[in-house]
Motif scaffolding. Structure first.
Motif, short mmCIF file in Angstrom:
data_model
loop_
_atom_site.label_atom_id
_atom_site.label_comp_id
_atom_site.label_asym_id
_atom_site.label_seq_id
_atom_site.Cartn_x
_atom_site.Cartn_y
_atom_site.Cartn_z
N TRP A 1 35.47 39.16 33.26
CA TRP A 1 34.66 38.45 34.41
C TRP A 1 33.73 37.45 33.68
CZ3 TRP A 1 29.38 39.23 35.50
CH2 TRP A 1 28.74 40.45 35.05
N ASN A 2 33.46 36.29 34.16
CA ASN A 2 32.33 35.56 33.42
C ASN A 2 31.43 35.20 34.78
OD1 ASN A 2 31.92 32.25 34.03
ND2 ASN A 2 31.68 33.11 31.67
N ASN A 3 31.76 34.97 35.86
CA ASN A 3 30.82 34.70 37.02
C ASN A 3 31.03 36.00 37.90
OD1 ASN A 3 30.14 32.26 36.54
ND2 ASN A 3 32.11 31.40 37.45
N ASP A 4 29.72 36.33 38.61
CA ASP A 4 29.66 37.66 39.31
C ASP A 4 31.02 37.71 40.33
OD1 ASP A 4 27.52 38.43 38.10
OD2 ASP A 4 25.98 37.66 39.61
N ASP A 5 31.55 36.67 40.90
CA ASP A 5 32.57 36.95 42.04
C ASP A 5 33.93 37.12 41.21
OD1 ASP A 5 32.97 34.51 40.66
OD2 ASP A 5 33.36 33.30 42.51
N GLN A 6 33.90 37.28 40.09
CA GLN A 6 35.15 37.36 38.99
C GLN A 6 35.16 38.98 38.70
OE1 GLN A 6 35.04 34.75 35.86
NE2 GLN A 6 35.14 33.13 37.22
N ASN A 7 34.11 39.69 38.99
CA ASN A 7 33.90 41.09 38.76
C ASN A 7 34.55 42.07 40.07
OD1 ASN A 7 33.43 43.37 37.48
ND2 ASN A 7 31.24 43.36 37.93
N LEU A 8 35.84 41.96 40.24
CA LEU A 8 36.22 42.70 41.36
C LEU A 8 36.06 43.88 41.63
CD1 LEU A 8 40.01 41.23 40.84
CD2 LEU A 8 38.12 39.97 41.37
N SER A 9 35.81 44.18 43.18
CA SER A 9 35.43 45.51 43.51
C SER A 9 36.51 46.28 43.32
CB SER A 9 35.22 45.15 44.97
OG SER A 9 36.32 45.11 45.71
N ASP A 10 36.04 47.56 43.26
CA ASP A 10 36.94 48.61 43.15
C ASP A 10 38.04 48.71 44.40
OD1 ASP A 10 35.40 49.64 41.12
OD2 ASP A 10 34.86 51.42 42.15
N GLU A 11 37.54 48.40 45.53
CA GLU A 11 38.39 48.02 46.86
C GLU A 11 39.57 47.10 46.66
OE1 GLU A 11 38.17 46.99 51.67
OE2 GLU A 11 36.56 46.63 50.07
N GLN A 12 39.27 46.06 45.96
CA GLN A 12 40.16 44.92 45.57
C GLN A 12 41.18 45.39 44.58
OE1 GLN A 12 38.82 41.07 45.04
NE2 GLN A 12 40.72 40.30 44.37
N VAL A 13 40.89 46.15 43.52
CA VAL A 13 41.81 46.72 42.51
C VAL A 13 42.67 47.75 43.29
CG1 VAL A 13 41.75 48.38 40.59
CG2 VAL A 13 40.35 46.38 40.64
N ARG A 14 41.93 48.78 44.15
CA ARG A 14 42.85 49.82 44.70
C ARG A 14 43.87 49.01 45.86
NH1 ARG A 14 38.08 52.56 44.74
NH2 ARG A 14 37.42 51.94 47.01
N SER A 15 43.53 48.07 46.46
CA SER A 15 44.37 47.31 47.21
C SER A 15 45.59 46.69 46.50
CB SER A 15 43.76 46.13 48.24
OG SER A 15 43.55 45.12 47.25
N GLN A 16 45.53 46.12 45.55
CA GLN A 16 46.63 45.87 44.69
C GLN A 16 47.50 47.04 44.25
OE1 GLN A 16 47.94 42.63 43.25
NE2 GLN A 16 49.43 44.01 43.40
N ILE A 17 47.02 48.31 44.02
CA ILE A 17 47.72 49.45 43.66
C ILE A 17 48.70 49.93 44.94
CG2 ILE A 17 48.00 51.72 42.86
CD1 ILE A 17 46.99 49.96 40.80
N ASP A 18 48.21 49.70 46.02
CA ASP A 18 48.77 49.96 47.21
C ASP A 18 49.75 48.89 47.69
OD1 ASP A 18 46.91 51.98 47.83
OD2 ASP A 18 45.70 50.81 49.26
N VAL A 19 49.79 47.75 47.20
CA VAL A 19 50.99 46.89 47.44
C VAL A 19 51.94 47.09 46.46
CG1 VAL A 19 51.56 44.32 47.06
CG2 VAL A 19 49.03 44.95 48.29
N LEU A 20 51.53 47.38 45.18
CA LEU A 20 52.77 47.76 44.15
C LEU A 20 53.49 49.10 44.71
CD1 LEU A 20 50.71 47.56 40.80
CD2 LEU A 20 52.42 45.84 42.00
N ASN A 21 52.75 50.05 45.29
CA ASN A 21 53.78 51.23 45.77
C ASN A 21 54.45 51.03 47.05
OD1 ASN A 21 52.86 53.06 43.68
ND2 ASN A 21 50.88 53.36 44.79
N GLN A 22 53.86 49.94 47.80
CA GLN A 22 54.92 49.83 48.97
C GLN A 22 56.03 48.87 48.55
OE1 GLN A 22 52.27 47.63 51.87
NE2 GLN A 22 51.47 49.52 52.68
N ASP A 23 55.89 47.85 47.44
CA ASP A 23 56.98 46.86 47.38
C ASP A 23 57.82 47.60 46.59
OD1 ASP A 23 55.59 44.90 48.58
OD2 ASP A 23 54.71 43.78 46.85
N PHE A 24 57.55 48.58 45.54
CA PHE A 24 58.42 49.12 44.64
C PHE A 24 59.37 50.42 45.28
CE2 PHE A 24 56.44 46.25 41.51
CZ PHE A 24 57.36 46.27 40.74
#
Length: 326
Positions: A68-91
């Motif tokens: 991250w360069n700007n603060d809004d690029q430092n993604l929250s843990d919640e956003q990261v976990r939401s991606q893992i959830d999507v992967l598990n559903q899709d695969f």
């Protein structure tokens, strides 16, 4: 600043995996031969049908490197976990929107039998939440792999035989992401995703705010090609038998049927994760694609675990193939 970033967000999917592949062919000795051998081996495995009776689920530990360069690029843990959830559903073919599949394509959709989890142990054996965070002076990255090294403002990879490395940051040129096919260097092995195309909350933005960019790129990481074969005019191939030949990438939100390459009546399989449509249109992998991914997990990516029933056993899939492991 926010308005400027919004104006630069991608509106059409652009994946730089073919660009990276071309660069590797030119610069990495032995890469072309390794890729050819893997394709031959994959076709042979698929032809033998050795995956039909598979009951185990391959478990892949993930480390997400947030750059991250700007603060809004430092993604929250919640956003990261939401991606893992999507992967598990899709695969696992449990994504709710698979119900929107046209009737003609329902029989093609398959469970990839792959699951993802944020790593709980780092390469030194210490506890981790599976997320690294790196502040960088670099305002945006390209597909030159700079994001993958401490020395160029990014973050060094964790061992590629034990983790799937996902780098998330600001990318320029309206790039959504890219992956490295199996057979490349371990130091750059993994997937890169634009921060606004990662997960489903936080900075995730339409039309790429449902986490499908990571699904698409991890498909490449598991040896899938773009469904049209990256050659327009009906001459390309994704090397998968059950995906209809199509003339070029589909983008946006096509209407069924979208016919090309004499593939009537059902037309292009534009609902596939390996096309270029918007996130809310791509909903499936085909059985042939799943077989190709499993061949990859049987060959060059055979160092991950298989979950069988309620216990975990170490994956041991070295079958004397001679395939390069990362």
């Amino acid at each position: 600043m926010a308005d400027a970033v919004a104006r630069d967000l991608p509106t059409t999917r652009y994946c730089a995996t073919p660009d990276v592949y071309t660069k590797q062919l030119a610069e990495q000795p032995g890469f072309a031969e390794a890729r050819l051998a893997l394709d031959v081996e994959s076709r042979q495995m698929v032809a033998r049908g050795i995956f039909a009776a598979q009951t185990g689920i391959t478990r892949i530990p993930v480390v997400v490197h947030v750059i991250w360069n700007n603060d809004d690029q430092n993604l929250s843990d919640e956003q990261v976990r939401s991606q893992i959830d999507v992967l598990n559903q899709d695969f696992r073919k449990t994504n709710p929107d698979i119900s929107r599949l046209p009737e003609a394509f329902k029989a093609l959709a398959e469970d990839a039998q792959v699951e993802f989890a944020l790593a709980t142990t780092d390469p030194n054996g210490a506890d981790t939440d599976g997320i690294t965070r790196t502040h960088t002076d670099t305002t945006s990255f390209s597909y030159d792999d700079a994001i993958k090294f401490d020395s160029s403002g990014g973050k060094d990879a964790w061992p590629a035989d034990a983790y799937l490395n996902l780098w998330v940051g600001r990318l320029g040129g309206r790039l959504l992401g890219y992956a490295q096919f199996p057979g490349g260097a371990a130091s750059t092995d993994g997937v890169v995703i634009l921060n606004t195309a990662f997960g489903t909350v936080g900075t995730a933005s339409s039309p790429f705010g449902l986490g499908r960019t990571a699904t698409h790129e991890i498909g490449h990481w598991l040896n899938l090609n773009h469904i049209w074969g990256d050659e327009p005019g009906c001459v390309g191939t994704d090397k998968v038998e059950d995906t209809p030949n199509q003339a070029d990438a589909n983008t946006g939100k096509p209407e069924f049927p979208h016919v090309s390459c004499n593939n009537a009546p059902s037309g292009d399989l534009f609902v596939d994760y390996m096309d270029y449509v918007d996130d809310d249109v791509m909903v499936m992998f085909s059985a042939g694609q799943v077989a190709r991914m499993q061949a990859c997990l049987e060959g060059p990516r055979n160092t991950f675990e298989i979950l069988t029933d309620s216990y975990v056993t170490e994956k041991n899939r070295h079958r004397g193939s001679g395939a390069d492991t990362n």
